[in-house]
Design an enzyme around this catalytic site. Structure first.
Site, short mmCIF file in Angstrom:
data_model
loop_
_atom_site.label_atom_id
_atom_site.label_comp_id
_atom_site.label_asym_id
_atom_site.label_seq_id
_atom_site.Cartn_x
_atom_site.Cartn_y
_atom_site.Cartn_z
N HIS A 132 0.85 -1.20 0.00
CA HIS A 132 0.00 0.00 0.00
C HIS A 132 0.88 1.25 0.00
N ASP A 143 8.76 22.63 -24.98
CA ASP A 143 8.59 21.26 -24.48
C ASP A 143 9.55 21.11 -23.30
N TRP A 158 7.22 -0.49 4.27
CA TRP A 158 7.82 0.19 3.12
C TRP A 158 9.24 0.63 3.44
N SER A 211 14.00 6.03 -12.94
CA SER A 211 12.94 6.86 -13.54
C SER A 211 12.87 8.23 -12.87
N SER A 212 12.86 8.24 -11.54
CA SER A 212 12.74 9.53 -10.84
C SER A 212 13.93 10.43 -11.11
N HIS A 245 13.59 10.91 4.80
CA HIS A 245 13.01 12.17 5.22
C HIS A 245 12.91 13.18 4.08
N GLU A 273 12.52 12.49 1.20
CA GLU A 273 11.45 11.94 0.38
C GLU A 273 10.09 12.49 0.81
N TYR A 316 9.41 15.30 1.95
CA TYR A 316 9.24 16.66 1.43
C TYR A 316 9.10 16.65 -0.08
N SER A 343 -0.02 27.30 -3.76
CA SER A 343 0.39 28.69 -3.97
C SER A 343 -0.08 29.22 -5.32
N HIS A 389 15.01 11.56 13.23
CA HIS A 389 13.81 11.64 14.06
C HIS A 389 12.90 10.43 13.83
N HIS A 390 13.19 9.64 12.81
CA HIS A 390 12.42 8.42 12.62
C HIS A 390 12.98 7.28 13.46
N THR A 418 7.91 26.23 7.42
CA THR A 418 6.59 25.74 7.03
C THR A 418 5.52 26.70 7.51
N LYS A 471 5.03 29.58 5.26
CA LYS A 471 4.17 29.28 4.11
C LYS A 471 2.70 29.39 4.48
N ARG A 480 1.34 0.31 15.31
CA ARG A 480 1.02 0.22 13.90
C ARG A 480 1.47 -1.13 13.36
C1 HEA Z 1 0.65 9.05 -0.22
C2 HEA Z 1 0.61 8.11 0.59
C3 HEA Z 1 -0.58 7.43 1.18
C4 HEA Z 1 -1.93 7.52 0.89
C5 HEA Z 1 -2.62 8.38 -0.15
C6 HEA Z 1 -2.60 6.63 1.78
C7 HEA Z 1 -3.99 6.45 1.80
C8 HEA Z 1 -4.66 5.63 2.71
N1 HEA Z 1 -4.09 4.89 3.71
FE1 HEA Z 1 -2.10 4.67 4.03
N2 HEA Z 1 -0.10 4.46 4.40
C9 HEA Z 1 0.91 5.16 3.79
C10 HEA Z 1 0.76 6.11 2.80
C11 HEA Z 1 -0.45 6.48 2.25
N3 HEA Z 1 -1.69 6.02 2.61
C12 HEA Z 1 2.19 4.78 4.34
C13 HEA Z 1 3.55 5.34 3.94
C14 HEA Z 1 1.92 3.81 5.30
C15 HEA Z 1 2.94 3.08 6.20
C16 HEA Z 1 3.22 1.72 5.67
C17 HEA Z 1 4.12 0.95 6.57
O1 HEA Z 1 3.86 0.88 7.78
O2 HEA Z 1 5.11 0.41 6.06
C18 HEA Z 1 0.48 3.64 5.32
C19 HEA Z 1 -0.20 2.78 6.18
C20 HEA Z 1 -1.57 2.75 6.34
C21 HEA Z 1 -2.23 2.09 7.41
C22 HEA Z 1 -1.57 1.37 8.56
C23 HEA Z 1 -1.30 -0.04 8.22
C24 HEA Z 1 -0.56 -0.73 9.31
O3 HEA Z 1 0.12 -0.08 10.09
O4 HEA Z 1 -0.65 -1.94 9.33
C25 HEA Z 1 -3.59 2.27 7.21
C26 HEA Z 1 -4.63 1.74 8.12
O5 HEA Z 1 -5.70 2.15 8.11
C27 HEA Z 1 -3.74 3.06 6.02
C28 HEA Z 1 -4.96 3.47 5.49
C29 HEA Z 1 -5.09 4.29 4.38
C30 HEA Z 1 -6.37 4.64 3.79
C31 HEA Z 1 -7.71 4.18 4.26
C32 HEA Z 1 -6.10 5.48 2.74
C33 HEA Z 1 -7.10 6.10 1.81
O6 HEA Z 1 -6.88 7.46 1.69
C34 HEA Z 1 -7.08 5.44 0.45
C35 HEA Z 1 -8.29 5.84 -0.37
C36 HEA Z 1 -8.26 5.38 -1.80
C37 HEA Z 1 -9.00 4.38 -2.31
C38 HEA Z 1 -9.86 3.56 -1.45
C39 HEA Z 1 -8.88 4.01 -3.73
C40 HEA Z 1 -10.00 4.40 -4.62
C41 HEA Z 1 -11.23 3.56 -4.63
C42 HEA Z 1 -11.34 2.28 -5.06
C43 HEA Z 1 -10.20 1.42 -5.45
C44 HEA Z 1 -12.64 1.68 -5.16
C45 HEA Z 1 -12.89 0.60 -4.19
C46 HEA Z 1 -13.38 1.17 -2.93
C47 HEA Z 1 -13.97 0.49 -1.97
C48 HEA Z 1 -14.13 -0.99 -2.01
C49 HEA Z 1 -14.53 1.20 -0.78
N4 HEA Z 1 -2.49 3.33 5.51
C1 HEA Z 2 4.22 14.73 3.18
C2 HEA Z 2 4.84 14.10 4.05
C3 HEA Z 2 5.28 14.57 5.39
C4 HEA Z 2 5.45 15.84 5.89
C5 HEA Z 2 5.27 17.16 5.19
C6 HEA Z 2 5.90 15.68 7.25
C7 HEA Z 2 6.19 16.76 8.08
C8 HEA Z 2 6.75 16.63 9.34
N1 HEA Z 2 6.98 15.45 10.01
FE1 HEA Z 2 6.50 13.59 9.34
N2 HEA Z 2 6.30 11.73 8.59
C9 HEA Z 2 5.87 11.40 7.34
C10 HEA Z 2 5.51 12.27 6.35
C11 HEA Z 2 5.59 13.66 6.46
N3 HEA Z 2 5.96 14.36 7.58
C12 HEA Z 2 5.80 9.97 7.18
C13 HEA Z 2 5.37 9.22 5.93
C14 HEA Z 2 6.23 9.43 8.39
C15 HEA Z 2 6.29 7.96 8.81
C16 HEA Z 2 7.25 7.14 8.08
C17 HEA Z 2 7.16 5.72 8.54
O1 HEA Z 2 7.66 5.44 9.64
O2 HEA Z 2 6.56 4.89 7.84
C18 HEA Z 2 6.55 10.57 9.25
C19 HEA Z 2 7.04 10.42 10.53
C20 HEA Z 2 7.51 11.48 11.29
C21 HEA Z 2 8.26 11.31 12.50
C22 HEA Z 2 8.71 9.98 13.12
C23 HEA Z 2 7.69 9.45 14.02
C24 HEA Z 2 8.02 8.11 14.53
O3 HEA Z 2 8.11 7.16 13.74
O4 HEA Z 2 8.19 8.00 15.74
C25 HEA Z 2 8.54 12.58 12.97
C26 HEA Z 2 9.30 12.88 14.20
O5 HEA Z 2 9.82 13.89 14.40
C27 HEA Z 2 7.95 13.52 12.03
C28 HEA Z 2 8.01 14.90 12.14
C29 HEA Z 2 7.57 15.79 11.18
C30 HEA Z 2 7.68 17.24 11.30
C31 HEA Z 2 8.23 17.99 12.46
C32 HEA Z 2 7.17 17.76 10.14
C33 HEA Z 2 7.13 19.22 9.78
O6 HEA Z 2 7.57 19.43 8.47
C34 HEA Z 2 5.77 19.80 9.94
C35 HEA Z 2 5.80 21.31 9.91
C36 HEA Z 2 4.43 21.96 9.89
C37 HEA Z 2 3.79 22.53 10.92
C38 HEA Z 2 4.38 22.58 12.29
C39 HEA Z 2 2.42 23.11 10.77
C40 HEA Z 2 2.33 24.51 10.26
C41 HEA Z 2 3.14 25.50 10.99
C42 HEA Z 2 2.63 26.59 11.62
C43 HEA Z 2 1.20 26.94 11.60
C44 HEA Z 2 3.62 27.49 12.25
C45 HEA Z 2 3.64 27.62 13.72
C46 HEA Z 2 3.74 26.32 14.41
C47 HEA Z 2 4.47 26.07 15.50
C48 HEA Z 2 5.51 26.96 16.04
C49 HEA Z 2 4.17 24.83 16.28
N4 HEA Z 2 7.33 12.82 11.03
CU LIG Z 3 10.85 12.65 8.65
#
Ligand code: HEA
Ligand code: HEA
Ligand SMILES: [Cu+2]
Ligand code: CUA
Lengths: 290, 273, 537
Positions: free
Chosen positions: C81, C110, C146, C173-174, C257, C259, C261, C272, C306-307, C332, C335, C454
């Site tokens: 997923h 282009d 993942w 590709s990327s 990390h 990634e 962003y 924007s 931090h992860h 952030t 923004k 999780r």
């Molecule tokens: C961009 C990234 C992204 C997006 C968009 C989503 C979207 C969603 N995610 Fe995901 N998710 C991750 C990134 C993302 N996730 C990541 C990185 C993890 C961590 C994996 C890991 O632990 O390694 C995770 C893990 C994760 C978990 C935890 C699993 C676990 O820890 O075991 C769950 C649980 O609820 C979840 C739920 C969902 C749901 C309900 C959506 C929904 O928003 C999805 C909605 C979209 C659709 C449903 C598709 C369109 C419709 C159809 C195909 C028609 C059929 C519909 C029906 C039958 C109702 N995600």
């Molecule tokens: C689009 C993707 C995205 C983005 C933008 C961010 C943004 C941030 N993430 Fe997140 N993060 C993930 C995707 C993302 N993360 C994913 C996928 C994981 C799990 C991966 C995995 O384990 O599978 C993760 C996990 C993750 C962890 C690890 C948790 C754990 O496993 O224990 C942490 C810990 O520090 C963290 C921190 C942050 C912080 C500080 C930001 C900051 O950039 C956020 C900054 C924004 C704000 C704070 C809000 C707006 C700000 C204001 C309004 C200003 C004033 C605010 C204050 C002074 C408070 N993230």
């Molecule tokens: Cu991070």
């Protein structure tokens, strides 16, 4: 066509090479994966087919670009696109090597000392690896791969350093010659560069032979073997690729390609060659010497 | 207008849900306060940063909503033309920075205390296996394995037909709980034998990865006797969900007694071999 | 898809008809708009496949006990997923948008390297076909998350080398796509399109492309080490040989990390673009937006650990990574504040793209706030590997990345197809998505704080109620996305004719060309200096 107004070359025809390349790359890795999973025979076949298709794609694609270039389709702006792209491609390669250098530093500065009881590793050492003492080179607490000797820096590696540095000079000389339109010197310079590159690869192969047969130093010799062979191995692979590209450039020079102002392919390969050169310096210092 | 109101409702119902914590006691919504000095500190930090975020959020979203209500074309307003203001920009860079500094300070203090494992009264070594835990009391010479209790284990099979609700402490019960004395500084060492696991008991405020080949350290000091449950907190394969942790915190005498029993038992075991 | 082709046919010189010709055309095209279309449809497909896997996850978590799948398959669903969504849906969607829009936004004929562009795309279907095929292999699909942590991932069956190589292909590709984008932005701007006049979507993509080139090769390196550890006897991640499993995590997160962003900066760019259009007011603090984006990119390289707060790093490391991570809230925040200031005293209307953009601002901030909470190391010891983290990242990814992409599709769809989408259906889609999304992911904060780990297929009964709510929300959200598909197809096939400018408040080069945009735009570069003078007089 669109270039009627603007002279940036935008290809409009159908273009098959990318899809050929995708098929090639995919068969290559699928075959490799199958071989790794135990289906050696068919896996190897699929893989070799993949390599062949990929090579075909490269010949075809580059051939086409060369033709277009010699027809004068590429203006200065297109040339700049190529330059940016090549520079960023080299940067991506730098980052690939950085991952392996990172592994080397991490092992030497953190994991091995911790296993040996330094810093926060006191209990790790006491409870899990009581007989292990930190040293470098090391194959870890269990001496995986058995006793081995490290590769000394001041033998072949030092000679190889000299070779690569010299080849950096010869390729620059060739470049100057090209710009001054001294075709003879250009070809000689390139020839020397290629020769030095191949000599380097040969010596590297000899070094590997030595390592396996006399030093008992193998890819499986713990973290030292892992970092040593992966870093030098990927580097050697890049030198080989660079040498092949140089050969192509050499052949093209012999055929009379390139002129003093228009020779991006030459420069790209030269940049690439300098890049493998610089990586080698890093290797020499961190893998062999320190 | 209608849309904005609906947006508002959704937004605030989210926040309200949080505020309504006591009313939702059944539906646990927050971190447990825990029973150790550290867990309480951590809870405090958690709530502090939570409220800071709520406050900032309320401010930012408030302004945004006000603007959405009042600065809409349907009200006949004409767009202003300003598009920068250096003073404002400096202010909203500096103020968040200061807020962050003020949160970083207490967080750093707690962290430093958490990592200070010196002068422990007792050392427990925990080893993760696929999928159970081994516990070794380094000073007291007790050692045993601990895994999911058999009732939960039966109920958790695919389509077992057993209602999880009918199993006491479903998935949070083990055959052999860890017994620990209260009011003692206990140092916990974690490691693993196959893949990475993580030992976590929320009420004790501790979690550390158990990494093969390395020993990690943490400490806890339990202030109230009781039973505290936790789970493995690092994906470790098929049965990652099924290797819980149960800590039984008892008084010192009870602990001594338990140790005596255990060592007696293991002596008897060795004798009978 | 065929209709899209038809649409574009209109504007292209004599394309032969027939199935074979159709296939040939899409396989071999070098046109940035065609390739953009390919990327976008591919990404949509992957979103549905990844979403379908999420539905399986949510079905299993609907109630305690195991009813639907066995634990191993559950784990591979979680893993796949995430891989599908991140590498298959969000990244290709952004690249697709870049392909379509960047050349038009900067007045280029282009992309800089049109053929390489074709290759960047056409690697992806192969990579993902390979990855998906692993689900049917001996030993099942990859199931180590993942993040593919060693040593667990080394227990994968036949899927293992396929997993590694598909990651390599995605990386190639990327990187090629990113190189193309950088070359385009740096080299192909129309005269007068100075760097600080570029639309923000172009800026954020430029910086994203830089991040991609810097970190995708590191991921390639990390998985290569996994491969050699498993098959060639190296000991990078094996302590007995002097390696360390934690070393894998450092290398992975050095990629991972930045990634995240990569998954959000283009979204910032999209928002924007949209907010000023519908607020009918220039973007507030343009320059500071650019600097903030650059600072976020810079900081993203020094916060990776931090992860891994719970892996037992030395105290100094934990402190450093906590402080550095917290700092990211500052740029952030800049923004967010700029967007709010753009709305301030504007004359707003609330078409579907604007609704998605506005909810982006609010819901992404909520995700950012929980990110900030996670950054507090002592508290992260409690949050780590619980559903609180899952809630955090879905808030930044779903109403963050996905909503921004959706907003972009509504915003630019008229430009692509020449038709207006149905505004009523668009609004229904928005409200359904917004409500169900919150219903799905908000309760995850609660169960996470209450202690639900999780990556588990089954849980203790006290988590049952909220999981039930989450699952209902998830099904609702999934079905809402079917509506999105319907709306897009409907718009491609027909609808009210769109004007060139499409939106009253829209500014920028892409709005000066007809809708649908002709197959070739800006073959003669526009004079941006001139346009700039006009706009300011
Ligand atoms: C961009 C990234 C992204 C997006 C968009 C989503 C979207 C969603 N995610 Fe995901 N998710 C991750 C990134 C993302 N996730 C990541 C990185 C993890 C961590 C994996 C890991 O632990 O390694 C995770 C893990 C994760 C978990 C935890 C699993 C676990 O820890 O075991 C769950 C649980 O609820 C979840 C739920 C969902 C749901 C309900 C959506 C929904 O928003 C999805 C909605 C979209 C659709 C449903 C598709 C369109 C419709 C159809 C195909 C028609 C059929 C519909 C029906 C039958 C109702 N995600
Ligand atoms: C689009 C993707 C995205 C983005 C933008 C961010 C943004 C941030 N993430 Fe997140 N993060 C993930 C995707 C993302 N993360 C994913 C996928 C994981 C799990 C991966 C995995 O384990 O599978 C993760 C996990 C993750 C962890 C690890 C948790 C754990 O496993 O224990 C942490 C810990 O520090 C963290 C921190 C942050 C912080 C500080 C930001 C900051 O950039 C956020 C900054 C924004 C704000 C704070 C809000 C707006 C700000 C204001 C309004 C200003 C004033 C605010 C204050 C002074 C408070 N993230
Ligand atoms: Cu991070
Ligand atoms: Cu052991 Cu998860």
């Amino acid at each position: 066509m669109a270039q009627a107004h603007n002279d940036y070359y935008v290809p409009h025809d159908t273009h098959w090479w990318p899809i050929v390349g995708s098929v090639g790359l995919t068969s290559l890795v699928v075959g490799f994966a199958m071989a790794l999973n135990g289906a050696t025979g068919i896996g190897r076949f699929v893989m070799i087919a993949g390599v062949a298709v990929t090579l075909l794609m490269m010949f075809g694609w580059f051939g086409m670009v060369i033709k277009e270039s010699s027809r004068g389709l590429y203006n200065k702006q297109v040339d700049r696109s190529f330059r940016w792209s090549m520079s960023w491609f080299i940067f991506s390669e730098v980052m690939f090597f950085a991952a392996f250098f990172g592994a080397l530093f991490y092992a030497r500065v953190y994991s091995l000392p911790w296993l040996g009881g330094a810093g926060s590793g006191a209990l790790t050492n006491e409870l899990l690896w009581p007989t292990f003492e930190f040293a470098w080179p090391s194959a870890g607490p269990d001496q995986l791969g058995g006793e081995f000797q490290a590769m000394p820096a001041w033998g072949i590696p030092a000679i190889n350093t000299a070779i690569l540095l010299t080849s950096g000079v010869t390729v620059t000389w060739a470049h100057h010659a090209l710009r001054a339109n001294h075709r003879g010197q250009l070809i000689l310079g390139l020839f020397l560069t290629v020769a030095l590159g191949l000599l380097f690869v040969g010596l590297q192969a000899f070094e590997y032979y030595e390592a396996y047969h006399h030093l008992n130093l193998k890819l499986s010799s713990g973290i030292y073997g892992s970092t040593f062979f992966m870093l030098t191995g990927f580097h050697g692979f890049h030198v080989t690729m660079g040498a092949i590209m140089l050969i192509v450039i050499l052949l093209r020079s012999i055929k009379g390609h390139f002129d003093p102002d228009n020779h991006f392919a030459f420069e790209a390969v030269a940049w690439y060659w300098h890049f493998v050169d610089v990586v080698w310096l890093g290797l020499f210092i961190f893998v062999y010497w320190l | 207008m209608r849309h904005a109101r609906a947006g508002l409702t959704v937004l605030f119902s989210g926040i309200l849900l949080f505020l309504a914590t006591p009313a939702l006691a059944e539906w646990a919504v927050n971190m447990p306060v825990g029973v150790t000095p550290i867990s309480r500190e951590v809870y405090g930090l958690h709530m502090l940063i939570f409220w800071v975020c709520v406050a900032i959020g309320a401010g930012v979203f408030g302004v945004m909503l006000w603007s959405i209500f009042h600065h809409r074309k349907s009200r006949g307003v004409k767009a202003a033309s300003f598009h920068e203001h250096h003073m404002v920009e400096v202010i909203w860079t500096v103020i968040p920075f200061l807020i962050l500094v003020s949160m970083a300070v207490p967080a750093a203090k707690t962290l430093i205390r958490m990592e200070d494992t010196r002068d422990a009264d007792l050392t427990l070594k925990v080893t993760g296996y696929q999928w159970m835990w081994q516990y070794e009391y380094l000073e007291d010479g007790v050692s045993f394995y601990s895994k999911l209790d058999s009732e939960s284990n039966k109920a958790r099979q695919l389509n077992s037909g057993i209602d999880p609700e009918s199993v006491p402490h479903y998935l949070l019960n083990v055959d052999n709980p860890v017994v620990l004395p209260v009011n003692k500084k206990i140092r916990i060492l974690t490691t693993a034998n196959d893949v990475i696991h993580a030992w976590w008991v929320p009420a004790l405020g501790v979690k550390k990865d158990a990494i093969p080949g390395f020993i990690n350290e943490m400490w806890t000091l339990i202030e109230e006797p009781g039973i505290y449950r936790g789970q493995c907190a690092e994906l470790c394969g098929k049965d990652h969900a099924f290797m819980p942790i149960v800590v039984k915190a008892v008084t010192e005498e009870e602990y001594r007694q338990w140790v005596a029993e255990q060592t007696g038992k293991s002596e008897a075991e060795t004798a009978s071999l | 898809m065929s209709t899209t082709a038809e649409q574009l046919h209109d504007h292209h010189h004599e394309h032969p008809k027939g199935v074979l010709a159709w296939i040939t055309r899409w396989l071999t095209t070098t046109n940035h708009k065609d390739i953009g279309t390919l990327y976008l449809w591919f990404s949509f497909l992957m979103f549905f496949i990844g979403g379908f896997m999420a539905m399986i996850i949510r079905a299993e978590l609907f109630q305690p006990g195991l009813q639907v799948v066995d634990p191993m398959f559950f784990n591979s669903m979680t893993t796949m997923h995430a891989l599908m969504m991140i590498f298959g849906a969000v990244m290709p969607a952004f690249v697709g948008l870049a392909n379509w829009m960047l050349p038009m936004m900067i007045g280029a004929p282009d992309m800089a390297l049109p053929r390489l562009n074709n290759w960047s795309f056409w690697i992806l279907p192969f990579a993902f076909a390979m990855l998906l095929s692993t689900l049917f292999m001996e030993g099942g699909g990859p199931a180590a998350g993942w993040t593919m942590y060693a040593p667990l991932v080394l227990q994968t069956g036949d899927a293992f080398p396929f997993l590694i190589f598909s990651v390599h292909l995605m990386g190639i590709s990327s990187v090629m796509g990113a190189i193309n984008i950088i070359a385009t932005v740096l080299n192909m701007r129309a005269p007068g399109m100075t760097l600080l006049r570029m639309p923000l979507f172009v800026w954020t993509w430029l910086i994203t492309a830089y991040l991609l080139i810097a970190v995708m090769p590191v991921l390639a390196g990390a998985v290569t080490m996994l491969l050699t550890d498993k098959f060639f006897g190296t000991s990078f991640f094996n302590p007995a040989g002097g390696g360390d499993p934690v070393m894998y995590q450092h290398i992975f997160w050095f990629f991972g990390h930045p990634e995240v962003y990569i998954l959000i900066l283009p979204a910032f760019g999209i928002v924007s673009q949209i907010i000023p259009t519908f607020a009918r007011k220039r973007l507030f603090g343009y320059a500071s937006m650019v600097y903030a984006t650059a600072s976020i990119a810079f900081l993203s390289f020094i916060v990776w650990a931090h992860h891994m707060f719970t892996v037992g790093m030395p105290l100094a490391g934990e402190l450093f990574f906590m402080f550095a991570t917290m700092l990211i809230a500052v740029p952030t925040g800049v923004k967010i504040f700029n967007w709010v200031a753009t709305m301030w005293k504007g004359a707003m209307t609330f078409e579907t793209p604007m609704l998605f953009a506005l909810s982006f601002v609010v819901l992404f901030s909520i995700g950012g706030f929980s990110g900030l909470m996670l950054a507090i190391t002592p508290a992260d010891f409690q949050y780590h590997d619980t559903y609180f983290v899952v809630a955090h990242f879905h808030y930044v990814l779903v109403p963050g990345a996905i909503f921004a992409i959706t907003a972009a599709v509504y915003y630019w769809l008229p430009k692509w197809t020449g038709h207006m989408y149905n505004e009523f259906l668009g609004k229904v889609h928005f409200w359904a998505s917004m409500i169900f999304m919150n219903l799905t992911f908000f309760p995850m904060h609660f169960v996470g704080l209450a202690g639900m780990p999780r990556r588990i297929p089954d849980y203790a009964v006290q988590f049952a109620d909220f999981n039930w709510v989450s699952s209902i929300g998830a099904f609702g959200f999934g079905i809402s996305q079917l509506l999105f598909l319907f709306i897009v197809i409907k718009t491609v096939r027909g609808g009210k004719k769109a004007t060139s400018q499409v939106w009253e408040g829209a500014h920028g080069l892409e709005w000066t060309v007809p809708s649908p945009a002709p197959h070739h735009t800006f073959s003669t570069p526009p004079d941006v200096n001139l346009m700039h003078k006009e706009a300011h007089s």
